[in-house]
Design a protein around this motif. Structure first.
Motif, PDB file in Angstrom:
ATOM      1  N   ILE A   1       0.882  -1.178   0.000  1.00 29.53           N
ATOM      2  CA  ILE A   1       0.000   0.000   0.000  1.00 29.53           C
ATOM      3  C   ILE A   1       0.912   1.219   0.000  1.00 29.53           C
ATOM      4  CG2 ILE A   1      -1.685   1.343   1.322  1.00 29.53           C
ATOM      5  CD1 ILE A   1      -3.012  -1.201   0.686  1.00 29.53           C
TER       6      ILE A   1
ATOM      7  N   SER B   1      -9.020   6.972  -1.286  1.00 33.04           N
ATOM      8  CA  SER B   1      -8.350   5.731  -1.679  1.00 33.04           C
ATOM      9  C   SER B   1      -8.780   5.322  -3.070  1.00 33.04           C
ATOM     10  CB  SER B   1      -8.691   4.596  -0.717  1.00 33.04           C
ATOM     11  OG  SER B   1      -8.260   3.357  -1.276  1.00 33.04           O
TER      12      SER B   1
ATOM     13  N   ALA C   1     -11.300   2.434  -2.703  1.00 35.17           N
ATOM     14  CA  ALA C   1     -12.546   2.573  -1.939  1.00 35.17           C
ATOM     15  C   ALA C   1     -13.352   3.736  -2.496  1.00 35.17           C
ATOM     16  CB  ALA C   1     -12.226   2.817  -0.463  1.00 35.17           C
TER      17      ALA C   1
ATOM     18  N   TRP D   1     -13.140   2.317   5.805  1.00 34.54           N
ATOM     19  CA  TRP D   1     -11.683   2.245   5.653  1.00 34.54           C
ATOM     20  C   TRP D   1     -10.946   3.425   6.282  1.00 34.54           C
ATOM     21  CZ3 TRP D   1      -8.452   5.666   3.179  1.00 34.54           C
ATOM     22  CH2 TRP D   1      -9.084   6.684   2.453  1.00 34.54           C
TER      23      TRP D   1
ATOM     24  N   TYR E   1      -8.744   3.407   9.578  1.00 36.17           N
ATOM     25  CA  TYR E   1      -7.339   2.985   9.717  1.00 36.17           C
ATOM     26  C   TYR E   1      -6.375   4.165   9.672  1.00 36.17           C
ATOM     27  CZ  TYR E   1      -9.418  -1.619   9.318  1.00 36.17           C
ATOM     28  OH  TYR E   1     -10.183  -2.732   9.538  1.00 36.17           O
TER      29      TYR E   1
ATOM     30  N   VAL F   1      -4.498   7.023  -0.964  1.00 37.87           N
ATOM     31  CA  VAL F   1      -4.081   5.634  -0.754  1.00 37.87           C
ATOM     32  C   VAL F   1      -4.181   4.874  -2.072  1.00 37.87           C
ATOM     33  CG1 VAL F   1      -4.621   3.491   0.494  1.00 37.87           C
ATOM     34  CG2 VAL F   1      -5.013   5.717   1.595  1.00 37.87           C
TER      35      VAL F   1
ATOM     36  N   PRO G   1      -4.466  -7.385  -1.662  1.00 37.07           N
ATOM     37  CA  PRO G   1      -5.910  -7.671  -1.678  1.00 37.07           C
ATOM     38  C   PRO G   1      -6.544  -7.324  -0.331  1.00 37.07           C
ATOM     39  CG  PRO G   1      -4.649  -9.561  -2.489  1.00 37.07           C
ATOM     40  CD  PRO G   1      -3.652  -8.575  -1.945  1.00 37.07           C
ATOM     41  N   LEU G   2      -7.698  -6.682  -0.366  1.00 39.19           N
ATOM     42  CA  LEU G   2      -8.368  -6.246   0.866  1.00 39.19           C
ATOM     43  C   LEU G   2      -9.105  -7.405   1.531  1.00 39.19           C
ATOM     44  CD1 LEU G   2      -7.940  -3.491  -0.646  1.00 39.19           C
ATOM     45  CD2 LEU G   2     -10.104  -2.769   0.334  1.00 39.19           C
ATOM     46  N   GLY G   3      -8.887  -7.577   2.814  1.00 45.31           N
ATOM     47  CA  GLY G   3      -9.672  -8.553   3.563  1.00 45.31           C
ATOM     48  C   GLY G   3      -9.352  -9.997   3.211  1.00 45.31           C
ATOM     49  N   ALA G   4      -8.176 -10.245   2.624  1.00 46.40           N
ATOM     50  CA  ALA G   4      -7.810 -11.617   2.240  1.00 46.40           C
ATOM     51  C   ALA G   4      -6.905 -12.267   3.276  1.00 46.40           C
ATOM     52  CB  ALA G   4      -7.121 -11.614   0.877  1.00 46.40           C
ATOM     53  N   GLY G   5      -6.664 -11.581   4.390  1.00 44.23           N
ATOM     54  CA  GLY G   5      -5.765 -12.128   5.396  1.00 44.23           C
ATOM     55  C   GLY G   5      -4.308 -11.829   5.083  1.00 44.23           C
ATOM     56  N   LEU G   6      -4.056 -10.925   4.126  1.00 38.03           N
ATOM     57  CA  LEU G   6      -2.670 -10.561   3.787  1.00 38.03           C
ATOM     58  C   LEU G   6      -2.295  -9.225   4.419  1.00 38.03           C
ATOM     59  CD1 LEU G   6      -2.710 -11.746   0.050  1.00 38.03           C
ATOM     60  CD2 LEU G   6      -1.880 -12.976   2.069  1.00 38.03           C
ATOM     61  N   SER G   7      -3.130  -8.769   5.326  1.00 44.92           N
ATOM     62  CA  SER G   7      -2.821  -7.599   6.155  1.00 44.92           C
ATOM     63  C   SER G   7      -2.758  -6.289   5.410  1.00 44.92           C
ATOM     64  CB  SER G   7      -1.491  -7.816   6.880  1.00 44.92           C
ATOM     65  OG  SER G   7      -1.759  -8.139   8.191  1.00 44.92           O
ATOM     66  N   SER G   8      -3.740  -6.046   4.565  1.00 48.01           N
ATOM     67  CA  SER G   8      -3.819  -4.732   3.929  1.00 48.01           C
ATOM     68  C   SER G   8      -4.053  -3.657   4.987  1.00 48.01           C
ATOM     69  CB  SER G   8      -4.932  -4.703   2.889  1.00 48.01           C
ATOM     70  OG  SER G   8      -6.212  -4.858   3.489  1.00 48.01           O
TER      71      SER G   8
ATOM     72  N   LEU H   1      -1.756  -0.347   5.410  1.00 49.84           N
ATOM     73  CA  LEU H   1      -2.321   1.000   5.337  1.00 49.84           C
ATOM     74  C   LEU H   1      -1.934   1.818   6.580  1.00 49.84           C
ATOM     75  CD1 LEU H   1      -4.154   3.176   4.196  1.00 49.84           C
ATOM     76  CD2 LEU H   1      -6.146   1.847   4.924  1.00 49.84           C
TER      77      LEU H   1
ATOM     78  N   GLU I   1      -5.179   0.222  15.421  1.00 49.37           N
ATOM     79  CA  GLU I   1      -6.131  -0.797  14.934  1.00 49.37           C
ATOM     80  C   GLU I   1      -6.959  -1.364  16.092  1.00 49.37           C
ATOM     81  OE1 GLU I   1      -5.002  -3.279  11.740  1.00 49.37           O
ATOM     82  OE2 GLU I   1      -6.692  -4.648  12.020  1.00 49.37           O
TER      83      GLU I   1
HETATM   84  P1  ADP Z   1      -6.657  -7.637   5.831  1.00 49.10           P
HETATM   85  O1  ADP Z   1      -5.861  -6.785   6.737  1.00 49.10           O
HETATM   86  O2  ADP Z   1      -6.342  -9.080   5.994  1.00 49.10           O
HETATM   87  O3  ADP Z   1      -6.592  -7.235   4.393  1.00 49.10           O
HETATM   88  P2  ADP Z   1      -8.785  -6.440   7.306  1.00 49.10           P
HETATM   89  O4  ADP Z   1     -10.234  -6.694   7.381  1.00 49.10           O
HETATM   90  O5  ADP Z   1      -8.004  -6.413   8.561  1.00 49.10           O
HETATM   91  O6  ADP Z   1      -8.183  -7.499   6.274  1.00 49.10           O
HETATM   92  O7  ADP Z   1      -8.519  -5.053   6.604  1.00 49.10           O
HETATM   93  C1  ADP Z   1      -9.117  -4.755   5.364  1.00 49.10           C
HETATM   94  C2  ADP Z   1      -9.638  -3.327   5.424  1.00 49.10           C
HETATM   95  O8  ADP Z   1      -8.534  -2.410   5.395  1.00 49.10           O
HETATM   96  C3  ADP Z   1     -10.469  -2.967   4.227  1.00 49.10           C
HETATM   97  O9  ADP Z   1     -11.807  -3.385   4.386  1.00 49.10           O
HETATM   98  C4  ADP Z   1     -10.341  -1.467   4.236  1.00 49.10           C
HETATM   99  O10 ADP Z   1     -11.176  -0.888   5.224  1.00 49.10           O
HETATM  100  C5  ADP Z   1      -8.902  -1.248   4.674  1.00 49.10           C
HETATM  101  N1  ADP Z   1      -8.015  -1.130   3.497  1.00 49.10           N
HETATM  102  C6  ADP Z   1      -7.005  -1.939   3.151  1.00 49.10           C
HETATM  103  N2  ADP Z   1      -6.419  -1.537   2.005  1.00 49.10           N
HETATM  104  C7  ADP Z   1      -7.077  -0.453   1.602  1.00 49.10           C
HETATM  105  C8  ADP Z   1      -6.978   0.436   0.470  1.00 49.10           C
HETATM  106  N3  ADP Z   1      -6.072   0.241  -0.488  1.00 49.10           N
HETATM  107  N4  ADP Z   1      -7.852   1.455   0.403  1.00 49.10           N
HETATM  108  C9  ADP Z   1      -8.773   1.636   1.361  1.00 49.10           C
HETATM  109  N5  ADP Z   1      -8.929   0.856   2.426  1.00 49.10           N
HETATM  110  C10 ADP Z   1      -8.103  -0.181   2.550  1.00 49.10           C
END
Ligand code: ADP
Ligand code: MG
Length: 399
Positions: A68, A84, A87, A106, A109, A131, A136-143, A147, A176
């Motif tokens: 990110i 973002s 988003a 989002w 964060y 941003v 990938p968002l919400g895939a468990g890869l810690s987006s 962020l 967080e």
């Molecule tokens: P993970 O951290 O495994 O991807 P989380 O549920 O902990 O899953 O976090 C995902 C959330 O982080 C998204 O739903 C969004 O709110 C925020 N997020 C992550 N990346 C972005 C992005 N590029 N733009 C906006 N929001 C983001």
């Protein structure tokens, strides 16, 4: 006062998407002025050491090439303007109004990071922030951690806050936990900040001591395949909290500060003390998982990654049977990967969906990904995504 990240004050229509536009141009278009710099932080996978971080135990994450990037400029007032590319909702928030739980979506964060810095007494003021990223968002890869950490690094640089390394990771985690309301352990943020290319990060979550362990699967003709099951997360929050509570309860009964204090050699004695079968299974997972981290690191250090597959698979079995945090898609992906010639495979991250990692001989990567797709198809699961991941660098300023 409660405000959402929706178009409450930001009632402007969303800017038209221009895919080829640079982040700098988009920033100018959104905010009418140039950015002051760009900061990036990566997503991560955890090689091994799952659900150990809130037990004061050991984890072994590595950073992904996916990251990110935040492009930002400071403001001389106390307004946050947040956009973002991934988003829809644009947020405009007054820093003085920020309170835990008060921002949804989002924007919680990055806003949480600003709040956390102010809570800790740092003088940060307003920010325009764009941003962009490919985690990938919400895939468990810690987006989410990527962020937060990219935002924290930007704010530290822009407002001369001397905050780096573990302290920066802990601040992002605090944001967080307390502001966004997600009770995650510190692994995600530590990985996003501290990982190095070509290495896995051995983290002792009690002392926060870190060791960079060289990790180069390609040197042994292997690849690390990440399979995003795209399974909808089910029961995640409640189940995660319940596991944490169970571990705390078990530690109290056993008279230790955390389950990390139970070694493999103490396991039988500990299990004999616990009367609830479910709690016994949870403890067995945590204790054996810490042991597996140690074993995996020993093999890495000895240049014997090719022998580490069974350690990964044993971790999955423990998470499936004792910790009960897998789901049909995770189990199917592991099974199909192993059937296609993976040396070992396991779920990574919190579970109940998310990703599987598989250690695969390079020549079998394609076949492995294809067989997982076919297995998903047969089971009627949505199509998974797969990519080979190389251990990459942690958070840094881009320009
Ligand atoms: P993970 O951290 O495994 O991807 P989380 O549920 O902990 O899953 O976090 C995902 C959330 O982080 C998204 O739903 C969004 O709110 C925020 N997020 C992550 N990346 C972005 C992005 N590029 N733009 C906006 N929001 C983001
Ligand atoms: Mg997250």
């Amino acid at each position: 006062m409660r405000r959402t990240a929706g178009p409450a004050r930001g009632t402007e229509p969303r800017s038209p998407v221009r895919a080829d536009e640079s982040a700098e141009d988009r920033f100018r278009r959104e905010f009418g002025r140039p950015p002051a710099g760009a900061w990036a932080a990566p997503g991560r996978i955890n090689l091994i050491g799952e659900h150990t971080d809130y037990n004061d135990g050991f984890v072994l994450p590595m950073a992904l090439p996916q990251r990110i990037t935040v492009t930002a400029a400071p403001r001389d007032d106390d307004t946050l303007r947040l956009v973002s590319r991934q988003a829809d909702a644009r947020a405009e928030l007054a820093i003085g109004d920020l309170e835990p739980g008060g921002v949804t979506g989002w924007a919680a964060y990055p806003a949480g990071v600003v709040w956390a810095l102010r809570q800790r007494g740092h003088r940060v003021r307003g920010l325009d922030l764009l941003v962009d990223g490919d985690v990938p968002l919400g895939a468990g890869l810690s987006s989410s951690a990527a962020l937060e950490c990219a935002t924290a690094l930007a704010l530290a640089d822009l407002y001369d806050v001397s905050l780096a390394g573990v302290e920066l990771a802990e601040l992002a985690r605090y944001a967080e936990n307390e502001f966004a309301g997600m009770p995650c352990g510190v692994m995600d943020q530590a990985a996003a900040v501290l990982c190095r290319a070509g290495h896995a990060l051995l983290l002792d979550t009690r002392s926060m001591a870190t060791t960079q362990v060289p990790f180069d699967p390609a040197a042994e003709g292997l690849a690390l395949l990440v399979i995003d099951t795209r399974a909808p997360h089910r029961l995640v929050d409640g189940a995660y909290a319940a596991r944490r509570r169970g571990c705390e309860r078990a530690a109290a009964v056993l008279g230790v500060a955390a389950l990390r204090d139970i070694g493999n050699e103490d396991l039988d004695t500990a299990l004999a003390v616990l009367s609830e079968p479910e709690l016994r299974a949870r403890v067995r997972h945590v204790v054996t998982e810490n042991e597996r981290v140690e074993r995996f690191v020993e093999l890495l250090r000895a240049g014997r990654l090719g022998e580490a597959g069974p350690v990964l698979t044993a971790s999955h079995v423990s998470l499936r049977d004792d910790y009960e945090v897998t789901c049909p898609e995770l189990d199917a992906a592991v099974e199909a990967a192993l059937a296609a010639g993976a040396l070992g495979a396991r779920m990574t991250g919190g579970g109940f969906g998310g990703c599987v990692i598989a250690l695969v001989p390079e020549e079998r990567v394609e076949r492995c990904a294809a067989e997982v797709r076919q297995a998903f198809d047969r089971s009627g699961f949505a199509g998974p995504a797969a990519f080979a991941a190389t251990p990459s660098d942690g958070a840094r300023r881009v320009w």
